[in-house]
Structures are given as C-alpha cells and as structure tokens.
Design an enzyme around this catalytic site. Structure first.
Site, mmCIF file in Angstrom:
data_model
loop_
_atom_site.group_PDB
_atom_site.id
_atom_site.type_symbol
_atom_site.label_atom_id
_atom_site.label_comp_id
_atom_site.label_asym_id
_atom_site.label_seq_id
_atom_site.Cartn_x
_atom_site.Cartn_y
_atom_site.Cartn_z
ATOM 1 N N GLY A 14 56.081 -20.251 -28.767
ATOM 2 C CA GLY A 14 57.519 -20.168 -28.492
ATOM 3 C C GLY A 14 58.382 -21.168 -29.247
ATOM 4 N N ASN A 16 59.871 -20.627 -32.161
ATOM 5 C CA ASN A 16 61.051 -19.892 -32.629
ATOM 6 C C ASN A 16 62.011 -19.635 -31.481
ATOM 7 O OD1 ASN A 16 61.073 -18.895 -35.624
ATOM 8 N ND2 ASN A 16 58.921 -18.780 -34.983
ATOM 9 N N MET A 95 53.387 -10.656 -29.481
ATOM 10 C CA MET A 95 52.146 -10.146 -30.051
ATOM 11 C C MET A 95 51.655 -8.871 -29.363
ATOM 12 S SD MET A 95 52.005 -12.488 -32.225
ATOM 13 C CE MET A 95 50.428 -12.502 -33.031
ATOM 14 N N ASN A 111 62.680 -8.501 -35.675
ATOM 15 C CA ASN A 111 61.447 -9.291 -35.610
ATOM 16 C C ASN A 111 61.388 -10.237 -36.793
ATOM 17 O OD1 ASN A 111 58.784 -10.018 -34.744
ATOM 18 N ND2 ASN A 111 57.921 -8.653 -36.314
ATOM 19 N N HIS A 113 58.566 -12.095 -39.384
ATOM 20 C CA HIS A 113 57.162 -11.977 -39.783
ATOM 21 C C HIS A 113 56.873 -13.040 -40.849
ATOM 22 C CE1 HIS A 113 53.381 -9.818 -40.039
ATOM 23 N NE2 HIS A 113 53.443 -9.943 -41.352
HETATM 24 C C1 GRF Z 1 55.746 -16.989 -36.074
HETATM 25 O O1 GRF Z 1 55.097 -17.444 -37.225
HETATM 26 C C2 GRF Z 1 56.296 -15.604 -36.280
HETATM 27 O O2 GRF Z 1 56.621 -15.327 -37.605
HETATM 28 C C3 GRF Z 1 55.145 -14.718 -35.875
HETATM 29 O O3 GRF Z 1 54.537 -15.393 -34.808
HETATM 30 C C4 GRF Z 1 54.768 -16.795 -34.923
HETATM 31 C C5 GRF Z 1 55.310 -17.268 -33.610
HETATM 32 O O4 GRF Z 1 55.334 -18.654 -33.475
HETATM 33 N N1 GRF Z 1 55.608 -13.388 -35.580
HETATM 34 P P1 GRF Z 1 56.095 -19.313 -32.251
HETATM 35 O O5 GRF Z 1 55.538 -18.699 -30.980
HETATM 36 O O6 GRF Z 1 57.552 -19.016 -32.406
HETATM 37 O O7 GRF Z 1 55.820 -20.791 -32.298
#
Ligand code: GRF
Length: 193
Positions: A14, A16, A95, A111, A113
């Site tokens: 989490g 992001n 996920m 999203n 990526h």
């Molecule tokens: C990120 O690298 C994003 O691009 C991918 O999953 C990761 C999530 O990381 N889809 P976080 O949970 O935000 O730390």
C-alpha cells in the site's frame, strides 16, 4: 467548490495508496477538492490497511477467500464501489484478475503497472523488466479494460537501467510511480485527460 471522489483498491504493502492519500486526500486543485472516500482491499492482512487508517481513510475488507468464484467476489466489490459513487476508481497494487462483472460495471478505473506496457504484462513485471536485456525500464498508468494490463495508456515514464542493483531498480520504479500516479489522477479529475 467541486468535490471529486476516488476509491482506491489495494492488496498489499500500500505504498502507492499512502502516497496518493497524502498528496490528494482533502486537497484542492483549482476549484476542485479531491476526497478519497474509501479504500478497499481483498486481503485482511494487507499492510496498506494500517497506512490508510493512519491517514484517516476508511478501509473496507472484502476477503476474496470467502467467495466461491471470481465473479462472486467481483459482484461484492462492484457493490461496495458503487455505494461510494466515485468519479474515479484507482487500482494501486490490487492483485486480483478482474472478470467482466467488474469491467462491465466499473468504467472509470485506472491502474499502475511497473513496466513500459505493452511489455511485461501480468505478474512479476518488475523482476522481468529488471532481468530483461532492455536498456530502459519504467512505469505505465492505463485504463482498466477486460484484458489484463491492456487498457488505453494514459501516461508512461522511463529511466536508464545502467548498472542498478535490483534494490536500486525497485526504488527507482517506485519513485516514478509515486510521481506520476497522483498527477494522472488530478489530470483526469480536473478533466485534462
Ligand atoms: C506497484 O509496483 C504497482 O505498480 C503494482 O503493484 C505494486 C504495489 O506496491 N501494480 P504498493 O502496494 O503500492 O506498495
């Protein structure tokens, strides 16, 4: 003052999610205030739960293991999202493979990526991008569509891989994510994109 609501979906660390909340939640951009009205996770053990709560954002847990199929889970997820009537649904490390139940009901989802799409779609993209013989790597923000990591590309950025260790590489990827994702969200919500 206009209010634009976002819902964030996440499954794990989490970072992001936390970055988006810190930069956008209850912040004003011109005449528009952005509100993260809810964060939703499929994983009761996700670290992001603590991160969101620490920032004062409500978290709903919809444990996918309690559902007999992806469709049943997606029905519940769609219901929870629709309750908020968000202007934008933001997937941040969510996920789960989405079914048409999701993509046909939630049209305003994006999203992030950790690769330069259309390269390295799907799982372990960061590792596969690191191990490839490409000289550059980067991240992509795209619309969510019925095909995994294949919706319209909204933004990308990249850097030279040089001789970065895996840890340094991962850090660069995350730094780019933290920079571009909030910007794209603001652009969409104030209708620049
Ligand atoms: C990120 O690298 C994003 O691009 C991918 O999953 C990761 C999530 O990381 N889809 P976080 O949970 O935000 O730390």
């Amino acid at each position: 003052m206009f209010i634009k609501k976002i819902v964030i979906l996440f499954s794990g660390e989490g970072t992001n999610l936390e970055n988006i909340i810190k930069k956008l939640h209850n912040k004003e951009f011109n005449d528009t205030k952005i509100v993260v009205s809810k964060a939703i996770t499929n994983n009761p053990l996700a670290n992001g739960i603590k991160r969101a709560k620490r920032e004062g954002v409500e978290v709903e847990i919809i444990d996918h293991k309690k559902y007999t199929s992806r469709e049943e889970f997606d029905k519940e997820l769609v219901k929870a999202i629709k309750k908020e009537s968000p202007d934008l649904v933001v997937l941040a490390g969510f996920m789960r493979i989405l079914t048409p139940i999701f993509t046909e009901n939630i049209k305003n989802a994006i999203n992030i990526h950790p690769s330069i799409l259309p390269l390295f779609k799907g799982a372990n993209a960061l590792k596969r991008s690191f191990e490839s013989d490409m000289k550059v790597a980067g991240v992509t923000v795209h619309k969510v569509s019925s095909e995994l990591d294949s919706g319209e590309i909204l933004e990308q950025d990249c850097f030279k891989k040089d001789r970065l260790s895996f840890e340094e590489f991962e850090k660069r990827i995350h730094e780019l994510e933290y920079e571009i994702y909030p910007k794209v969200i603001v652009d969409i919500l104030i209708k620049k994109k």
